[in-house]
Design an enzyme around this catalytic site. Structure first.
Site, PDB file in Angstrom:
ATOM      1  N   LYS A  12      43.531  44.886  41.654  1.00 17.09           N
ATOM      2  CA  LYS A  12      42.331  44.623  42.455  1.00 17.09           C
ATOM      3  C   LYS A  12      41.494  45.896  42.520  1.00 17.09           C
ATOM      4  O   LYS A  12      41.863  46.849  43.203  1.00 17.09           O
ATOM      5  CB  LYS A  12      42.725  44.167  43.866  1.00 17.09           C
ATOM      6  CG  LYS A  12      43.494  42.843  43.853  1.00 17.09           C
ATOM      7  CD  LYS A  12      44.033  42.447  45.215  1.00 17.09           C
ATOM      8  CE  LYS A  12      44.754  41.106  45.142  1.00 17.09           C
ATOM      9  NZ  LYS A  12      45.310  40.674  46.436  1.00 17.09           N
ATOM     10  N   LYS A  24      37.278  42.237  49.172  1.00 16.03           N
ATOM     11  CA  LYS A  24      37.823  42.171  50.542  1.00 16.03           C
ATOM     12  C   LYS A  24      38.456  43.495  50.972  1.00 16.03           C
ATOM     13  O   LYS A  24      38.589  43.754  52.172  1.00 16.03           O
ATOM     14  CB  LYS A  24      38.808  41.009  50.695  1.00 16.03           C
ATOM     15  CG  LYS A  24      39.982  41.010  49.729  1.00 16.03           C
ATOM     16  CD  LYS A  24      41.181  41.800  50.200  1.00 16.03           C
ATOM     17  CE  LYS A  24      42.074  42.137  49.031  1.00 16.03           C
ATOM     18  NZ  LYS A  24      43.287  42.869  49.372  1.00 16.03           N
TER      19      LYS A  24
END
Length: 309
Positions: free
Chosen positions: A83, A166
């Site tokens: 990520k 996020k």
């Protein structure tokens, strides 16, 4: 196990180890490679059908280039579970793998998956996404279990960006809790954070609905509410008065949101995307403002409609 696969896991951190255990428990032959390990990358990759990358963002391009120098089966599927965003090109990990291996299927794996909870065999769910549905379905079978539910999705970019963006909002959520701003403030922050994620994702070409799924909203809720999240810890400790250097020096593993925030600001300026939360997190990480000043900046923005209809 009717159709066991040979799976290479690149990266032996907590996340790579968790995924290796899930595949091994399903009867697949699993080999794990890390820079510190005894096995060579060539040996680990020999005759594998699935290559899963769980290395930190900073090492993706280098490792992908190394993998390129070894013979692979043309049917080998790449899975990326990293990520982050590449600081030089603003590319996502899957874009890097797909560019280097244009003739191979690339699958993105992302969701609300705190490694420690998965290692404890607590129930969890994730998403595997690819432009090639059959590749996502193969990966789905490899990792699914009665404790780990795997969904497929046709929007790999959206799934990947959900898990990446996020992390920046999680830093803000940690600040919110560290300053003891309350439940109302946290709910507002996370909701507006999701709106910001959708805005960035749409600009990038991702689908809105993906961000309301497990890899977007799901991962956002997990990361913004758990002290196990490294990104949340960065924000929480900044609110407690620690310096970023001190926090990162004592953090176990990488808080990808710190690098992502910098890359995101660069891209937002180029594309003229409004990212008020990301901007304040960036200024806070740069040491330009205090957590209290970041809050004031967000609360004193011009009043406006919630949505642009």
């Amino acid at each position: 196990m009717t159709n066991p696969k040979t799976v290479a896991i690149l990266g032996a951190g907590a996340w790579g180890a968790s995924l290796a255990n899930l595949a091994a428990a399903n009867g697949h032959q699993v080999r794990v490679w890390s820079r510190q390990g005894s096995q060579t990358l060539e040996a680990v990759l020999k005759d594998v059908q699935i290559i899963l990358s769980a290395i930190s963002m900073i090492g993706v391009r280098d490792v992908a280039s190394q993998v390129q120098s070894f013979p692979l089966s043309p049917e080998a599927i790449f899975v990326t579970a990293t990520k982050g965003l590449d600081p030089e090109t603003t590319c996502t990990p899957s874009q890097i793998w797909q560019t280097i291996f244009p003739n191979h299927a690339v699958v993105v794996l992302s969701g609300p998956n705190l490694s420690k909870e998965i290692q404890m065999e607590l129930p969890a769910a994730t998403v595997v996404a690819s432009n090639i549905p059959t590749a996502a379905e193969v990966v789905q079978l490899v990792f699914s279990s009665h404790r780990f539910r795997v969904y497929t999705n046709p929007d790999p970019l959206g799934v990947e960006l959900g898990g990446t963006l996020k992390n920046v909002i999680a830093i803000a959520a940690g600040v919110c809790d560290g300053l003891q701003l309350g439940t109302n403030a946290k709910a507002a922050l996370v909701t507006r954070g999701l709106t910001e994620m959708v805005r960035i994702g749409n600009n990038w070409g991702a689908k809105t609905e993906t961000f309301y799924g497990l890899s977007g909203l799901g991962d956002l809720l997990a990361t913004c509410n758990s002290p196990l999240s490294r990104n949340y810890q960065v924000g929480y400790q900044l609110a407690g008065g620690k310096s970023l250097t001190e926090i990162l020096a004592n953090l176990q593993g990488t808080a990808e949101g710190v690098n992502t925030c910098r890359v995101l600001m660069q891209r937002a300026k180029q594309q003229n995307i409004a990212v008020p939360i990301t901007e304040q997190v960036y200024r806070l990480l740069q040491g330009e403002i205090t957590p209290g000043q970041a809050l004031d900046e967000l609360m004193l923005r011009d009043i406006k409609p919630e949505y642009n209809y």
